[in-house]
Design a protein around this motif. Structure first.
Motif, PDB file in Angstrom:
ATOM      1  N   PRO A  28       0.837  -1.203   0.000  1.00 22.62           N
ATOM      2  CA  PRO A  28       0.000   0.000   0.000  1.00 22.62           C
ATOM      3  C   PRO A  28       0.872   1.255   0.000  1.00 22.62           C
ATOM      4  O   PRO A  28       1.856   1.318   0.736  1.00 22.62           O
ATOM      5  N   MET A  30       0.913   5.856  -0.907  1.00 18.80           N
ATOM      6  CA  MET A  30       0.157   7.078  -1.221  1.00 18.80           C
ATOM      7  C   MET A  30       0.695   7.705  -2.508  1.00 18.80           C
ATOM      8  O   MET A  30       0.455   8.887  -2.767  1.00 18.80           O
ATOM      9  N   HIS A  34       8.951   6.451  -5.250  1.00 18.43           N
ATOM     10  CA  HIS A  34      10.409   6.616  -5.338  1.00 18.43           C
ATOM     11  C   HIS A  34      11.059   5.262  -5.098  1.00 18.43           C
ATOM     12  O   HIS A  34      10.361   4.258  -4.890  1.00 18.43           O
ATOM     13  N   HIS A  37       9.846   2.987  -2.221  1.00 18.09           N
ATOM     14  CA  HIS A  37       8.645   2.193  -2.517  1.00 18.09           C
ATOM     15  C   HIS A  37       9.009   1.005  -3.415  1.00 18.09           C
ATOM     16  O   HIS A  37       8.535  -0.115  -3.212  1.00 18.09           O
ATOM     17  N   PHE A 146       5.851  -3.380   4.404  1.00 21.86           N
ATOM     18  CA  PHE A 146       5.851  -2.024   4.983  1.00 21.86           C
ATOM     19  C   PHE A 146       7.281  -1.606   5.293  1.00 21.86           C
ATOM     20  O   PHE A 146       8.097  -2.425   5.717  1.00 21.86           O
ATOM     21  N   GLY A 147       7.576  -0.309   5.112  1.00 22.60           N
ATOM     22  CA  GLY A 147       8.925   0.184   5.329  1.00 22.60           C
ATOM     23  C   GLY A 147       9.179   0.552   6.786  1.00 22.60           C
ATOM     24  O   GLY A 147       8.309   1.093   7.461  1.00 22.60           O
ATOM     25  N   ASP A 150       8.726   4.218   8.335  1.00 16.99           N
ATOM     26  CA  ASP A 150       7.576   4.561   9.181  1.00 16.99           C
ATOM     27  C   ASP A 150       7.447   3.477  10.243  1.00 16.99           C
ATOM     28  O   ASP A 150       6.533   2.655  10.220  1.00 16.99           O
ATOM     29  N   PRO A 174      13.788  -2.676   5.207  1.00 17.77           N
ATOM     30  CA  PRO A 174      14.698  -1.628   5.709  1.00 17.77           C
ATOM     31  C   PRO A 174      14.523  -0.280   4.998  1.00 17.77           C
ATOM     32  O   PRO A 174      14.002  -0.218   3.882  1.00 17.77           O
ATOM     33  N   ILE A 175      14.996   0.766   5.665  1.00 16.68           N
ATOM     34  CA  ILE A 175      14.897   2.127   5.110  1.00 16.68           C
ATOM     35  C   ILE A 175      15.820   2.261   3.895  1.00 16.68           C
ATOM     36  O   ILE A 175      16.982   1.875   3.963  1.00 16.68           O
ATOM     37  N   VAL A 176      15.301   2.810   2.823  1.00 16.26           N
ATOM     38  CA  VAL A 176      16.117   3.102   1.635  1.00 16.26           C
ATOM     39  C   VAL A 176      16.492   4.580   1.687  1.00 16.26           C
ATOM     40  O   VAL A 176      15.620   5.437   1.892  1.00 16.26           O
ATOM     41  N   MET A 184      14.627   8.273   1.841  1.00 10.34           N
ATOM     42  CA  MET A 184      13.750   8.630   0.721  1.00 10.34           C
ATOM     43  C   MET A 184      12.330   8.841   1.214  1.00 10.34           C
ATOM     44  O   MET A 184      11.849   8.101   2.081  1.00 10.34           O
TER      45      MET A 184
HETATM   46  P1  AMP Z   1       3.828   6.096   1.712  1.00  9.87           P
HETATM   47  O1  AMP Z   1       3.544   6.192   0.254  1.00  9.87           O
HETATM   48  O2  AMP Z   1       4.697   7.196   2.227  1.00  9.87           O
HETATM   49  O3  AMP Z   1       2.592   5.837   2.534  1.00  9.87           O
HETATM   50  O4  AMP Z   1       4.731   4.786   1.875  1.00  9.87           O
HETATM   51  C1  AMP Z   1       4.291   3.529   1.449  1.00  9.87           C
HETATM   52  C2  AMP Z   1       5.192   2.475   2.033  1.00  9.87           C
HETATM   53  O5  AMP Z   1       6.531   2.690   1.583  1.00  9.87           O
HETATM   54  C3  AMP Z   1       5.235   2.493   3.566  1.00  9.87           C
HETATM   55  O6  AMP Z   1       5.275   1.158   4.061  1.00  9.87           O
HETATM   56  C4  AMP Z   1       6.524   3.215   3.849  1.00  9.87           C
HETATM   57  O7  AMP Z   1       7.093   2.896   5.094  1.00  9.87           O
HETATM   58  C5  AMP Z   1       7.385   2.719   2.707  1.00  9.87           C
HETATM   59  N1  AMP Z   1       8.498   3.633   2.476  1.00  9.87           N
HETATM   60  C6  AMP Z   1       8.411   4.954   2.176  1.00  9.87           C
HETATM   61  N2  AMP Z   1       9.662   5.481   2.097  1.00  9.87           N
HETATM   62  C7  AMP Z   1      10.529   4.482   2.354  1.00  9.87           C
HETATM   63  C8  AMP Z   1      11.956   4.392   2.440  1.00  9.87           C
HETATM   64  N3  AMP Z   1      12.734   5.444   2.240  1.00  9.87           N
HETATM   65  N4  AMP Z   1      12.498   3.192   2.736  1.00  9.87           N
HETATM   66  C9  AMP Z   1      11.709   2.110   2.959  1.00  9.87           C
HETATM   67  N5  AMP Z   1      10.369   2.135   2.901  1.00  9.87           N
HETATM   68  C10 AMP Z   1       9.782   3.294   2.604  1.00  9.87           C
END
Ligand code: AMP
Length: 280
Positions: A28, A30, A34, A37, A146-147, A150, A174-176, A184
């Motif tokens: 999922p 929004m 990038h 995602h 899920f990332g 968050d 993991p965080i990218v 990101m």
């Molecule tokens: P969002 O579109 O911001 O709701 O993010 C959608 C999913 O992508 C969520 O699970 C976020 O935690 C994940 N996500 C967003 N940015 C990053 C990132 N830099 N590294 C890893 N996961 C990410």
């Protein structure tokens, strides 16, 4: 890639795929996609027969109307990126499709939602839980990705799945980061040139905090981080917290938990950014 905007259509489609024995991996989002995602999506694609992505800017998780209005949207570019990684199914509903009626559902996540993002953004996690629960019901995934960017949201989703006995496996990713360390985020596109140049300071500060745990206690370490942000006038620190990686409650000593993370929320101009780092 098949694109759906109606709940009943995608739901019939995924039921049919499941009945044929296909596994579904769901991401999922929004939108304003990038590399962060895309990493989640590539993993979901690898580990499942079909990759299902949703793009929905969820109005009920925004407590600040201006933030909702300014949230970046680019569905055509998003579709190109999804095609490029071989996404099978996109669900991109309108707000009226997801919320034909006023949302009244209230979850209770206890102390998980009273700290950090929960304390700063009233109603945010309830809005996240409502949409994710609904998206799970619609897309019926076997696994959802899920990332850790968050991190608190991830903890809330794990709790939601446990509380509501939803048959989906949650996969943390993991965080990218950009090469200069900035996590990101779709919101990064809203930074001015100068703010973007300053933004790597957030991760540099977190790394400094991680290193300092060898020499100083949590209290002074928190103060050090506060001082580091106060020294740079472009930053407006909302919180820096040291917390347990499971229950997210603040810790006061390094021996209080076997997994401790540092969490930050900071405003850079008009853009609110969050990041975290594992300290122990
Ligand atoms: P969002 O579109 O911001 O709701 O993010 C959608 C999913 O992508 C969520 O699970 C976020 O935690 C994940 N996500 C967003 N940015 C990053 C990132 N830099 N590294 C890893 N996961 C990410």
């Amino acid at each position: 890639m098949i694109t759906f905007s109606k709940i009943s259509n995608i739901n019939s489609f995924v039921r049919e795929q499941r009945s044929q024995g296909k596994t579904l991996g769901f991401v999922p989002t929004m939108g304003a996609l990038h590399k962060g995602h895309l990493e989640l999506m590539k993993r979901a694609k690898q580990e499942n027969d079909l990759l299902v992505v949703s793009i929905f800017v969820n109005p009920i998780q925004f407590n600040n109307p201006d933030d909702l209005k300014k949230y970046p949207r680019d569905i055509n570019q998003d579709k190109k990126l999804l095609e490029s990684i071989g996404c099978d199914v996109l669900f991109a509903p309108a707000v009226e499709e997801m919320y034909p009626d006023k949302v009244v559902k209230k979850y209770n996540f206890g102390t998980l939602e009273t700290v950090m993002e929960g304390a700063s953004r009233s109603g945010h996690f309830n809005g996240v839980a409502v949409v994710v629960h609904k998206l799970f019901d619609i897309t019926l995934p076997h696994k959802a990705y899920f990332g850790e960017k968050d991190y608190q949201q991830l903890a809330i989703i794990k709790k939601l799945v446990e509380m509501e006995a939803i048959p989906v496996k949650i996969i943390p990713c993991p965080i990218v980061r950009e090469t200069d360390g900035l996590a990101m985020s779709s919101r990064n596109t809203r930074l001015t040139f100068e703010e973007r140049a300053s933004a790597p300071y957030i991760y540099q500060t977190l790394k400094r905090a991680r290193k300092s745990n060898e020499t100083i206690c949590p209290g002074p370490l928190k103060q050090m981080v506060i001082n580091m942000f106060e020294a740079r006038e472009e930053f407006d620190l909302e919180y820096f917290e040291l917390a347990d990686g499971e229950n997210l409650q603040p810790i006061n000593s390094w021996s209080a938990s076997t997994e401790i993370l540092g969490f930050v929320a900071v405003k850079l101009g008009n853009v609110r950014l969050i990041d975290n780092i594992r300290i122990i």
